[in-house]
Design an enzyme around this catalytic site. Structure first.
Site, PDB file in Angstrom:
ATOM      1  N   LYS A   1       4.064   0.374   8.524  1.00 47.11           N
ATOM      2  CA  LYS A   1       3.906   1.639   7.817  1.00 47.11           C
ATOM      3  C   LYS A   1       5.200   2.437   7.952  1.00 47.11           C
ATOM      4  O   LYS A   1       5.627   2.747   9.064  1.00 47.11           O
ATOM      5  CB  LYS A   1       2.725   2.417   8.416  1.00 47.11           C
TER       6      LYS A   1
ATOM      7  N   ALA B   1       0.358   9.278   0.728  1.00 48.21           N
ATOM      8  CA  ALA B   1       1.016  10.495   0.257  1.00 48.21           C
ATOM      9  C   ALA B   1       2.465  10.560   0.724  1.00 48.21           C
ATOM     10  O   ALA B   1       3.345  10.989  -0.020  1.00 48.21           O
ATOM     11  CB  ALA B   1       0.240  11.715   0.755  1.00 48.21           C
ATOM     12  N   PHE B   2       2.733  10.156   1.965  1.00 49.91           N
ATOM     13  CA  PHE B   2       4.094  10.250   2.516  1.00 49.91           C
ATOM     14  C   PHE B   2       4.606   8.907   3.037  1.00 49.91           C
ATOM     15  O   PHE B   2       5.634   8.856   3.692  1.00 49.91           O
ATOM     16  CB  PHE B   2       4.122  11.257   3.680  1.00 49.91           C
ATOM     17  N   SER B   3       3.886   7.837   2.771  1.00 53.68           N
ATOM     18  CA  SER B   3       4.257   6.569   3.403  1.00 53.68           C
ATOM     19  C   SER B   3       4.051   5.388   2.464  1.00 53.68           C
ATOM     20  O   SER B   3       3.355   5.488   1.449  1.00 53.68           O
ATOM     21  CB  SER B   3       3.406   6.362   4.664  1.00 53.68           C
ATOM     22  N   LYS B   4       4.660   4.286   2.840  1.00 55.87           N
ATOM     23  CA  LYS B   4       4.425   3.000   2.198  1.00 55.87           C
ATOM     24  C   LYS B   4       4.145   1.972   3.283  1.00 55.87           C
ATOM     25  O   LYS B   4       4.686   2.073   4.390  1.00 55.87           O
ATOM     26  CB  LYS B   4       5.636   2.571   1.363  1.00 55.87           C
ATOM     27  N   VAL B   5       3.298   1.006   2.958  1.00 51.92           N
ATOM     28  CA  VAL B   5       2.964  -0.049   3.915  1.00 51.92           C
ATOM     29  C   VAL B   5       3.527  -1.362   3.396  1.00 51.92           C
ATOM     30  O   VAL B   5       3.318  -1.722   2.228  1.00 51.92           O
ATOM     31  CB  VAL B   5       1.442  -0.153   4.121  1.00 51.92           C
TER      32      VAL B   5
ATOM     33  N   ASP C   1     -12.317  11.574   9.436  1.00 50.83           N
ATOM     34  CA  ASP C   1     -12.108  11.144   8.048  1.00 50.83           C
ATOM     35  C   ASP C   1     -12.644   9.727   7.838  1.00 50.83           C
ATOM     36  O   ASP C   1     -11.957   8.859   7.293  1.00 50.83           O
ATOM     37  CB  ASP C   1     -10.629  11.223   7.679  1.00 50.83           C
TER      38      ASP C   1
ATOM     39  N   GLY D   1       0.838  -1.197   0.000  1.00 47.31           N
ATOM     40  CA  GLY D   1       0.000   0.000   0.000  1.00 47.31           C
ATOM     41  C   GLY D   1       0.872   1.245   0.000  1.00 47.31           C
ATOM     42  O   GLY D   1       2.001   1.238   0.491  1.00 47.31           O
ATOM     43  N   THR D   2       0.341   2.316  -0.576  1.00 50.93           N
ATOM     44  CA  THR D   2       1.093   3.564  -0.666  1.00 50.93           C
ATOM     45  C   THR D   2       0.205   4.739  -0.314  1.00 50.93           C
ATOM     46  O   THR D   2      -0.940   4.814  -0.759  1.00 50.93           O
ATOM     47  CB  THR D   2       1.649   3.765  -2.092  1.00 50.93           C
TER      48      THR D   2
END
Length: 572
Positions: free
Chosen positions: A57, A38-42, A150, A35-36
């Site tokens: 994360k 805005a500022f991270s990847k999982v 959210d 998973g991706t």
């Protein structure tokens, strides 16, 4: 450095946020990203001691400004306070020289939007179970005076084990404590799920989450957004602020009044009049007796049949509709036309052996079709007989319960036709299918019984019979005699007009002359008829820290400008 949270004790009071244990001593991080953001990847990982999967994360620290780092730390602190069956669990948080690594509970089913994209909408029973879990999670949040801010399908994570589906609320990046009543002022979240008080910039409190839950409940069962149809974002915002929505009978006739009442209790413009989360736990919808029907639910996806006139106009229209990324229309298999005259020869179709023989004959007929059916790789399709049989039998059982009696042969054959069309759509990576066999209008009664008004749709092409005759007579195949062509045309019109008079809501008229004059407008109208319901009518949307029109966001999309805005707004 690490923060360790015992699963039974999430109280961070007095504990240091980061400690110094070694990540590699406790976890293994796999190289493939799942998973991706805005500022991270999982990444998928594993807990060495427990031999259990975890989600890792990873946030690149160089991409974050000071205020964004503060928000990240606040998110971790809030997650550390929470312990609930329907809220994602945080295990550890590592602060390293170049990155943050947050160790979260692993959910193997992706997010809820992925299910909506695949299914278009959910049956009421499943939607109710998901909503109950969500309201339970929100109740826990609000007990701790925390607003999520959210809530949307992308932030509901899914895990499945057999037939059991577990949902958990995640992504607490915008979550905030409500220290005093209605002390929150930041315009954040996702516009189509944001509450009116958020969009209008009024101070607000935790009840903004309940509005978002109401939108989500509507999306789950309707397959489209409750506030839609505006020409631009400002018009849609006005609909939200006014609470202007309705339950379109085409999509909601099968849904119970209790479910609609639940949504209406949440989509109340004045937050003071909205129910408390805790009170919603005892809502009548969550009682087993309030479902409208116990009949197994059919797929919610609409199906489309092109009826009316033939040749050049319909061929061009077919080509244009084939351009839709979600819709596929194979060369007509004419299953009903070819097999209905022979159907009695297969014996009693309620007998499994006879039905299986019919399935094999129909599959072979379509596989040897004059125009071959190919998959998305261009390879000829060979039907899995067992898969076709299983789906067709399930459809027959559903109709039997619905009709409370035996089926006629037409419905047995239609169940096989439906299964083949679904098989073709799946083999081509499509969500929806259209049958381009004009003669299917002759089976309207059975189609309506099989699909219901919720799913069945017709596109009716109206064309002058003289044009139709000339089109046929100028081609190397088909009828050549004027009388035979017009007689066939008249029969098709008679069938189409009967449908138009009895069920006008499910049929869309196109005049051939209008098609020639303005193809773009006509195709646009057809797309509107097919609907925003493609891929559930629910698009994956980014969360934003200041809800503004798209044009304004594009103009201010430079990284520095967004950081300044975040710095200003995140003070509250």
């Amino acid at each position: 450095m690490t923060m360790t949270l015992d699963s039974g004790n999430h109280d961070l009071v007095g504990l240091p946020l980061w400690s110094t244990s070694n990540f590699n001593d406790k976890y293994v991080q796999r190289p493939l990203s799942v998973g991706t953001g805005a500022f991270s990847k999982v990444y998928l990982g594993s807990d060495i001691a427990k031999s259990a999967k975890v989600a890792i994360k990873v946030i690149d620290r160089s991409t974050l400004f000071d205020e964004e780092e503060k928000r990240l730390v606040a998110e971790i602190e809030i997650l550390g306070e929470l312990s609930h069956a329907n809220i994602i669990t945080i295990h550890d948080a590592y602060c390293e020289a170049e990155s943050y690594r947050i160790i979260l509970e692993y959910m193997n089913g992706g997010d809820l939007l992925g299910i909506i994209e695949k299914e278009n909408s959910l049956d009421e029973r499943n939607a109710r179970d998901i909503c109950y879990s969500l309201v339970s999670a929100i109740t826990h949040l609000h007990t701790h005076s925390i607003a999520h801010r959210d809530i949307k399908p992308e932030n509901i994570l899914v895990s499945s084990s057999g037939d059991d589906l577990v949902v958990k609320l995640g992504d607490f990046g915008f979550s905030k404590k409500e220290i005093t009543p209605n002390c929150l002022v930041t315009l954040c979240g996702t516009p189509s799920y944001a509450a009116p008080e958020v969009l209008t910039g009024r101070p607000y409190g935790v009840k903004c989450d309940l509005w978002s839950a109401g939108v989500l409940a509507f999306v789950l069962m309707g397959g489209y957004q409750p506030f839609h149809g505006g020409k631009n974002e400002d018009e849609i915002k006005n609909l939200i602020v006014k609470g202007d929505f309705n339950f379109d009978v085409k999509y909601w006739s099968h849904i119970s009044d209790a479910a609609k009442d639940f949504i209406e209790d949440l989509l109340i413009v004045d937050p003071d009049d909205r129910a408390e989360a805790e009170d919603l736990m005892s809502h009548s919808w969550f009682s087993e007796d309030n479902l409208l029907s116990t009949v197994p639910s059919d797929s919610p996806k609409p199906v489309f049949f092109m009826i009316g006139s033939q040749r050049s106009g319909s061929n061009w229209l077919r080509t244009m509709l084939d351009q839709r990324e979600d819709l596929v229309g194979p060369h007509p298999p004419h299953v009903m036309r070819e097999f209905m005259p022979l159907i009695s020869k297969f014996g009693d179709l309620s007998q499994e052996e006879n039905f299986n023989i019919l399935v094999d004959h129909v599959c072979t007929f379509v596989e040897r079709n004059q125009v071959p059916w190919n998959d998305k790789y261009g390879l000829p399709i060979t039907f899995c007989r067992q898969k076709v049989c299983d789906q067709a039998k399930a459809s027959c059982e559903r109709i039997k319960l619905q009709e409370q009696g035996d089926l006629d042969n037409e419905l047995y054959l239609l169940s096989i036709f439906d299964s083949l069309m679904d098989f073709f759509a799946d083999a081509n990576g499509k969500e929806l299918w259209m049958c381009k066999s004009m003669g299917m209008s002759a089976y309207h009664t059975s189609l309506l019984k099989f699909y219901g008004q919720r799913r069945l749709r017709y596109i009716y092409l109206v064309r002058d019979p003289r044009d139709v005759a000339m089109s046929f007579m100028n081609t190397p195949v088909g009828d050549k005699h004027y009388y035979a062509i017009v007689k066939k045309w008249a029969k098709l019109q008679e069938q189409a007009i009967a449908i138009l008079e009895s069920t006008p809501d499910i049929i869309f008229n196109i005049k051939y002359e209008e098609l020639l004059e303005n193809k773009e407008d006509v195709i646009s109208c057809i797309y509107d008829f097919i609907g925003d319901r493609r891929f559930g009518g629910v698009k994956r949307q980014a969360s934003v820290m200041s809800i503004a029109p798209v044009a304004a966001s594009v103009n201010q999309a430079k990284r520095g400008g967004e950081s300044f805005k975040a710095h200003t707004l995140s003070q509250h």
